[in-house]
Design an enzyme around this catalytic site. Structure first.
Site, PDB file in Angstrom:
ATOM      1  N   ASN A  11      -3.290 -38.149  -4.120  1.00  0.00           N
ATOM      2  CA  ASN A  11      -2.256 -37.613  -5.233  1.00  0.00           C
ATOM      3  C   ASN A  11      -2.919 -37.021  -6.342  1.00  0.00           C
ATOM      4  OD1 ASN A  11      -0.443 -37.770  -7.378  1.00  0.00           O
ATOM      5  ND2 ASN A  11       0.845 -39.077  -6.437  1.00  0.00           N
ATOM      6  N   HIS A  13      -1.936 -35.882  -9.116  1.00  0.00           N
ATOM      7  CA  HIS A  13      -1.502 -36.220 -10.501  1.00  0.00           C
ATOM      8  C   HIS A  13      -2.261 -37.463 -10.782  1.00  0.00           C
ATOM      9  CE1 HIS A  13       1.835 -33.163 -10.766  1.00  0.00           C
ATOM     10  NE2 HIS A  13       2.234 -33.649  -9.483  1.00  0.00           N
ATOM     11  N   ASP A  72      -2.733 -48.872  -7.845  1.00  0.00           N
ATOM     12  CA  ASP A  72      -1.360 -48.989  -7.029  1.00  0.00           C
ATOM     13  C   ASP A  72      -0.491 -49.285  -8.183  1.00  0.00           C
ATOM     14  OD1 ASP A  72       0.067 -49.230  -4.687  1.00  0.00           O
ATOM     15  OD2 ASP A  72       0.587 -51.028  -5.512  1.00  0.00           O
ATOM     16  N   PHE A 155       5.868 -36.658 -12.534  1.00  0.00           N
ATOM     17  CA  PHE A 155       6.136 -36.652 -11.228  1.00  0.00           C
ATOM     18  C   PHE A 155       6.805 -38.185 -11.182  1.00  0.00           C
ATOM     19  CE2 PHE A 155       2.038 -38.627 -11.790  1.00  0.00           C
ATOM     20  CZ  PHE A 155       1.784 -39.804 -11.083  1.00  0.00           C
ATOM     21  N   ASP A 158       9.363 -40.189 -13.499  1.00  0.00           N
ATOM     22  CA  ASP A 158       9.173 -39.874 -15.122  1.00  0.00           C
ATOM     23  C   ASP A 158      10.208 -39.389 -15.692  1.00  0.00           C
ATOM     24  OD1 ASP A 158       6.590 -40.681 -14.761  1.00  0.00           O
ATOM     25  OD2 ASP A 158       5.514 -38.918 -15.047  1.00  0.00           O
ATOM     26  N   LYS A 178       1.175 -38.359 -22.749  1.00  0.00           N
ATOM     27  CA  LYS A 178       1.392 -39.526 -21.851  1.00  0.00           C
ATOM     28  C   LYS A 178       0.067 -40.238 -21.530  1.00  0.00           C
ATOM     29  CE  LYS A 178       2.841 -40.279 -16.644  1.00  0.00           C
ATOM     30  NZ  LYS A 178       3.052 -39.693 -15.601  1.00  0.00           N
ATOM     31  N   HIS A 183       1.198 -46.654 -18.486  1.00  0.00           N
ATOM     32  CA  HIS A 183       0.803 -47.819 -17.748  1.00  0.00           C
ATOM     33  C   HIS A 183      -0.626 -47.558 -17.179  1.00  0.00           C
ATOM     34  CE1 HIS A 183       2.729 -44.892 -15.305  1.00  0.00           C
ATOM     35  NE2 HIS A 183       2.391 -45.479 -14.089  1.00  0.00           N
ATOM     36  N   ARG A 184      -0.949 -46.291 -16.633  1.00  0.00           N
ATOM     37  CA  ARG A 184      -2.318 -45.978 -16.040  1.00  0.00           C
ATOM     38  C   ARG A 184      -3.130 -45.885 -17.226  1.00  0.00           C
ATOM     39  NH1 ARG A 184      -0.308 -42.461 -12.994  1.00  0.00           N
ATOM     40  NH2 ARG A 184       0.028 -43.968 -11.575  1.00  0.00           N
TER      41      ARG A 184
END
Length: 201
Positions: A11, A13, A72, A155, A158, A178, A183-184
């Site tokens: 991915n 993104h 994850d 994505f 969002d 962002k 969270h990431r």
């Protein structure tokens, strides 16, 4: 000399978000595809983000023998008892896409007032070394789900998620904005602390 880390994800993104933060540590994240990992599906059958993140990292590490990072992540909605959770990417079925997942979420929340639309994005990042050493970091971003998608960036869910303290969706925020609150980003911030602790042992 940049240290190469293989991302269990393809991915783009996610890899961009991880790379934006890992670059501070002289680490270059490349996708499993760019690393030449044969295409095979990793069955994400864990009941938690932690289980799935670890499994993805382990499977790619077995193939490459290199440091591997896996993420994850997903959306947990209070009214839906934490769903879609680990099923976030395939909420509307195995062949679904972001639009269908969003449509299903909105349908399940149809008529539900904003006070009951609390949700959080969760990310669990696992960094695993060839010697088996494993670092695990979890980040959460609370917010709520709105009634119609807004915004062109990002994505997944969002366009439906407004983070706490903001009046814009994740999809309305710039990547830079962002990356400060997501969270990431929070999981990567914890991973950063773990890496610093490791370096100072």
């Amino acid at each position: 000399m940049l240290k190469t880390i293989i991302a269990a994800s393809s991915n783009a993104h996610k890899i961009e978000e991880i790379q934006a933060i890992m670059s501070k540590f002289g680490m270059k994240v490349i996708s499993r595809d760019d690393a030449g990992v044969p295409k095979f599906e990793i069955k994400e059958d864990g009941e938690t983000f932690e289980e799935n993140s670890l499994k993805k990292a382990e499977e790619i590490m077995k193939v490459t023998g290199e440091i591997t990072v896996a993420d994850d992540s997903g959306l947990m909605v209070d009214y839906l008892d934490g769903a879609p959770g680990v099923y976030s990417a395939r909420f509307a079925g195995e062949e679904c896409d972001d639009i269908k997942n969003n449509e299903k979420l909105l349908k399940l929340l149809d008529g539900i007032c904003q006070e009951e639309r609390a949700a959080k994005f969760v990310s669990v990042i696992t960094l695993i070394f060839p010697d088996g050493e494993t670092l695990v970091a979890r980040g959460e971003c609370p917010g709520h789900i709105i009634e119609v998608p807004v915004g062109e960036n990002g994505f997944g869910y969002d366009p439906l998620f407004v983070p706490e303290g903001y009046d814009k969706t994740f999809a309305q925020l710039s990547a830079g904005e962002k990356n400060l609150i997501s969270h990431r980003a929070k999981a990567l911030c914890k991973l950063e602390k773990l890496l610093n602790e490791r370096a100072n042992v």
